[in-house]
Design a protein around this motif. Structure first.
Motif, PDB file in Angstrom:
ATOM      1  N   GLU A  30       0.826  -1.208   0.000  1.00 54.13           N
ATOM      2  CA  GLU A  30       0.000   0.000   0.000  1.00 54.13           C
ATOM      3  C   GLU A  30       0.859   1.256   0.000  1.00 54.13           C
ATOM      4  O   GLU A  30       0.532   2.248  -0.662  1.00 54.13           O
ATOM      5  N   ILE A  31       1.950   1.219   0.759  1.00 54.07           N
ATOM      6  CA  ILE A  31       2.871   2.356   0.793  1.00 54.07           C
ATOM      7  C   ILE A  31       3.445   2.619  -0.598  1.00 54.07           C
ATOM      8  O   ILE A  31       3.452   3.757  -1.083  1.00 54.07           O
ATOM      9  N   VAL A  32       3.918   1.564  -1.244  1.00 58.74           N
ATOM     10  CA  VAL A  32       4.507   1.706  -2.575  1.00 58.74           C
ATOM     11  C   VAL A  32       3.476   2.209  -3.571  1.00 58.74           C
ATOM     12  O   VAL A  32       3.747   3.108  -4.382  1.00 58.74           O
ATOM     13  N   ALA A 322       6.523  10.980   3.134  1.00 61.61           N
ATOM     14  CA  ALA A 322       6.409   9.760   3.950  1.00 61.61           C
ATOM     15  C   ALA A 322       5.301   9.907   4.984  1.00 61.61           C
ATOM     16  O   ALA A 322       4.502   8.978   5.197  1.00 61.61           O
ATOM     17  N   MET A 323       5.216  11.057   5.632  1.00 62.60           N
ATOM     18  CA  MET A 323       4.151  11.285   6.618  1.00 62.60           C
ATOM     19  C   MET A 323       2.777  11.280   5.953  1.00 62.60           C
ATOM     20  O   MET A 323       1.811  10.723   6.498  1.00 62.60           O
ATOM     21  N   ARG A 324       2.662  11.898   4.788  1.00 61.13           N
ATOM     22  CA  ARG A 324       1.383  11.901   4.071  1.00 61.13           C
ATOM     23  C   ARG A 324       0.934  10.475   3.746  1.00 61.13           C
ATOM     24  O   ARG A 324      -0.227  10.100   3.962  1.00 61.13           O
ATOM     25  N   ILE A 405      14.894  -1.163  -4.081  1.00 60.61           N
ATOM     26  CA  ILE A 405      15.439  -0.094  -3.234  1.00 60.61           C
ATOM     27  C   ILE A 405      16.537  -0.636  -2.323  1.00 60.61           C
ATOM     28  O   ILE A 405      17.643  -0.092  -2.267  1.00 60.61           O
ATOM     29  N   SER A 406      16.250  -1.727  -1.611  1.00 57.37           N
ATOM     30  CA  SER A 406      17.192  -2.229  -0.593  1.00 57.37           C
ATOM     31  C   SER A 406      18.471  -2.788  -1.202  1.00 57.37           C
ATOM     32  O   SER A 406      19.536  -2.711  -0.578  1.00 57.37           O
ATOM     33  N   ASN A 407      18.407  -3.345  -2.415  1.00 59.79           N
ATOM     34  CA  ASN A 407      19.598  -3.933  -3.023  1.00 59.79           C
ATOM     35  C   ASN A 407      20.675  -2.896  -3.332  1.00 59.79           C
ATOM     36  O   ASN A 407      21.846  -3.241  -3.539  1.00 59.79           O
ATOM     37  N   GLN A 408      20.285  -1.633  -3.373  1.00 54.27           N
ATOM     38  CA  GLN A 408      21.250  -0.572  -3.662  1.00 54.27           C
ATOM     39  C   GLN A 408      21.898  -0.010  -2.399  1.00 54.27           C
ATOM     40  O   GLN A 408      22.791   0.828  -2.489  1.00 54.27           O
ATOM     41  N   ILE A 469       9.581   6.295  -0.100  1.00 49.28           N
ATOM     42  CA  ILE A 469       9.090   4.935   0.134  1.00 49.28           C
ATOM     43  C   ILE A 469       9.906   4.266   1.225  1.00 49.28           C
ATOM     44  O   ILE A 469       9.357   3.645   2.150  1.00 49.28           O
ATOM     45  N   LEU A 470      11.234   4.388   1.135  1.00 52.20           N
ATOM     46  CA  LEU A 470      12.122   3.792   2.140  1.00 52.20           C
ATOM     47  C   LEU A 470      11.814   4.341   3.533  1.00 52.20           C
ATOM     48  O   LEU A 470      11.672   3.580   4.499  1.00 52.20           O
ATOM     49  N   ALA A 471      11.716   5.669   3.639  1.00 50.48           N
ATOM     50  CA  ALA A 471      11.460   6.291   4.950  1.00 50.48           C
ATOM     51  C   ALA A 471      10.122   5.840   5.521  1.00 50.48           C
ATOM     52  O   ALA A 471      10.008   5.555   6.726  1.00 50.48           O
ATOM     53  N   ALA A 472       9.098   5.760   4.688  1.00 51.78           N
ATOM     54  CA  ALA A 472       7.777   5.347   5.160  1.00 51.78           C
ATOM     55  C   ALA A 472       7.784   3.900   5.633  1.00 51.78           C
ATOM     56  O   ALA A 472       7.196   3.573   6.681  1.00 51.78           O
TER      57      ALA A 472
END
Length: 517
Positions: A30-32, A322-324, A405-408, A469-472
């Motif tokens: 849902e975040i993404v 991210a907050m939104r 995202i995480s692989n980088q 996305i990462l921060a959220a």
């Protein structure tokens, strides 16, 4: 037969379990989806960077930004307020116009430095001269009368306006080495010229002012095409302006060759006296553990050569977006999620240091701080900052982040505690688990960090969206974690320079009254 049936059953259970474990977290999905299909980043960026503009501490634009953030959060149904933590010298930039009027006419590229005194609306016309050369401090004192009624060129004149990478690509090796040697010798000669005055480059503007100079002219080149660092003035009564490399060099060569360059400078500004300075704090209250906190952190202020787009407009946009997103798809977090928009980071982490000092009850119960302040690039590095068990919880939270995202992201555990540079350090020094989301460069240090080219068009929106996305997701996972994070600190190594045991950084209070003494 019975054994075969049992084995078949076990295999089916294992397959089902594995399939279930591999199912992505619906909340992450849902975040993404919200981030990619309903992004507000460009809208927010335009409003903050193009309309409000740069956010120098003590300026009306900084106050406007704080009020805009509170209203924007309110429109999303998020509680926010401006919390005063001190006062600062108030100042508002006006019009800067710089013309060479003799021996020929040319409009020059430049700007007044922050907190510079103003000219009259009609401006000032005077000859520009190079800082007088002296054998020693006594000789310099005898020559100080030469600056009366003049603009004084106070910076090294760069012999080439081409960055080294451009030379490296096109010059012969012999030519490149020759240029570097000649430039180094010229820099050494200029440093000796400054040293012979008996004053530092920071002290000289005030000395020249007292000697009757009409203004100070500087060059603070950022080693790239068209870029200057833009900081603050050190004069109290006369204007200080910074010229582009090309135009500074033009005026310098004219002065050097006896052409008596004459400039007309209009550099208006307003001294607003002592004004309050704030942090903007937004929060989504926790439903189960409201007195435990996740902090999304970014400084709100900037220098004002450009519009503060990548330092730290992009970090600001990341945590606002991210907050939104979290408010829309995760409105009832287990722990309270705070967005901290800090004031006066550029003058020494002042807003975050004040918050840490003023809110020990929050700092004591922080689950994690995630700070973003490294330009427009996607996050590529995450350090444990010397926290022994950071791998356990950060590793778990990161595992929920999409591989794209995480692989980088390279991780470094336990790492060493950060001692400054950005606001996470204020929290880390107080013992809170605080982490910097370090980004890919995109030529940040030369081209946008504190420069006149730090503007909206330098933003790489795909990377900023990735960071939001990462921060959220990190905030969501930290909020949901059943365990409170460990604050255990590693034993630090021996300092190779001093031979002594390194110690954890100590908390420091903010400068609560800035630029007024």
């Amino acid at each position: 037969m019975k054994t075969k049936l049992q084995l078949a059953f076990v295999s089916m259970v294992l397959a089902a379990t594995t399939s279930f474990a591999q199912q992505p977290d619906p909340m992450v999905q849902e975040i993404v989806t919200e981030a990619t299909e309903n992004s507000q980043l460009k809208k927010l960026g335009h409003e903050l960077l193009d309309v409000i503009g740069p956010r120098l501490v003590g300026s009306p634009q900084m106050e406007q930004a704080h009020d805009w953030a509170v209203k924007t959060y309110a429109d999303w149904g998020i509680a926010a307020e401006n919390q005063q933590w001190g006062t600062w010298k108030g100042w508002e930039r006006g019009i800067t116009h710089i013309d060479l009027v003799a021996p020929r006419l040319r409009t020059l590229e430049g700007r007044q430095l922050a907190w510079s005194p103003s000219t009259s609306k009609k401006g000032v016309t005077a000859e520009a001269i190079i800082l007088p050369e002296a054998k020693d401090s006594a000789d310099f004192q005898s020559k100080l009368n030469q600056v009366k009624g003049k603009f004084v060129l106070l910076s090294f004149n760069e012999p080439t306006g081409r960055p080294d990478y451009n030379w490296e690509e096109w010059a012969t090796e012999q030519s490149f080495e020759k240029m570097k040697k000649e430039r180094s010798e010229a820099e050494n000669d200029w440093r000796a010229r400054i040293k012979a005055t008996g004053y530092s480059s920071r002290e000289l503007p005030e000395i020249l002012e007292k000697a009757g100079a009409e203004g100070i002219i500087t060059l603070n080149w950022s080693s790239g095409f068209g870029v200057n660092k833009v900081f603050s003035a050190y004069t109290r009564d006369i204007p200080t302006v910074d010229l582009s490399l090309e135009d500074y060099g033009l005026v310098f060569r004219m002065a050097e060759n006896g052409d008596k360059p004459e400039l007309h400078i209009v550099a208006t500004s307003k001294d607003l006296g002592e004004v309050p300075t704030f942090n903007t704090i937004a929060s989504i209250e926790g439903s189960e553990k409201p007195e435990e906190y996740i902090v999304l952190s970014a400084h709100f202020d900037s220098w004002d050569g450009g519009t503060g787009a990548t330092d730290n407009g992009t970090g600001t946009l990341v945590i606002m977006e991210a907050m939104r997103i979290l408010k829309k798809v995760y409105p009832n977090p287990k722990r309270t999620i705070i967005a901290g928009h800090w004031g006066s980071e550029e003058q020494g982490l002042n807003g975050s240091r004040a918050f840490v000092k003023d809110h020990p009850e929050i700092v004591e119960n922080i689950q994690a701080v995630f700070n973003q302040d490294n330009g427009t690039g996607r996050v590529v590095n995450l350090s444990g900052n010397g926290l022994v068990d950071a791998y356990d919880y950060l590793g778990d939270w990161l595992s929920a982040v999409p591989d794209s995202i995480s692989n980088q992201i390279e991780t470094n555990f336990p790492g060493m505690p950060g001692r400054g540079g950005s606001d996470y350090a204020s929290f880390l020094a107080a013992g809170a688990p605080a982490f910097n989301l370090s980004s890919l460069s995109w030529s940040y240090w030369n081209y946008t960090w504190h420069t006149n080219r730090d503007t909206y068009d330098k933003i790489v929106w795909d990377d900023v969206q990735s960071n939001a996305i990462l921060a959220a997701i990190l905030a969501y996972k930290a909020s949901e974690d059943a365990d409170k994070t460990s604050r255990k600190q590693r034993v630090l190594p021996i300092n190779q320079r001093t031979g002594e045991q390194s110690t954890w950084p100590e908390p420091r209070d903010a400068t609560r009254r800035g630029g007024l003494d």
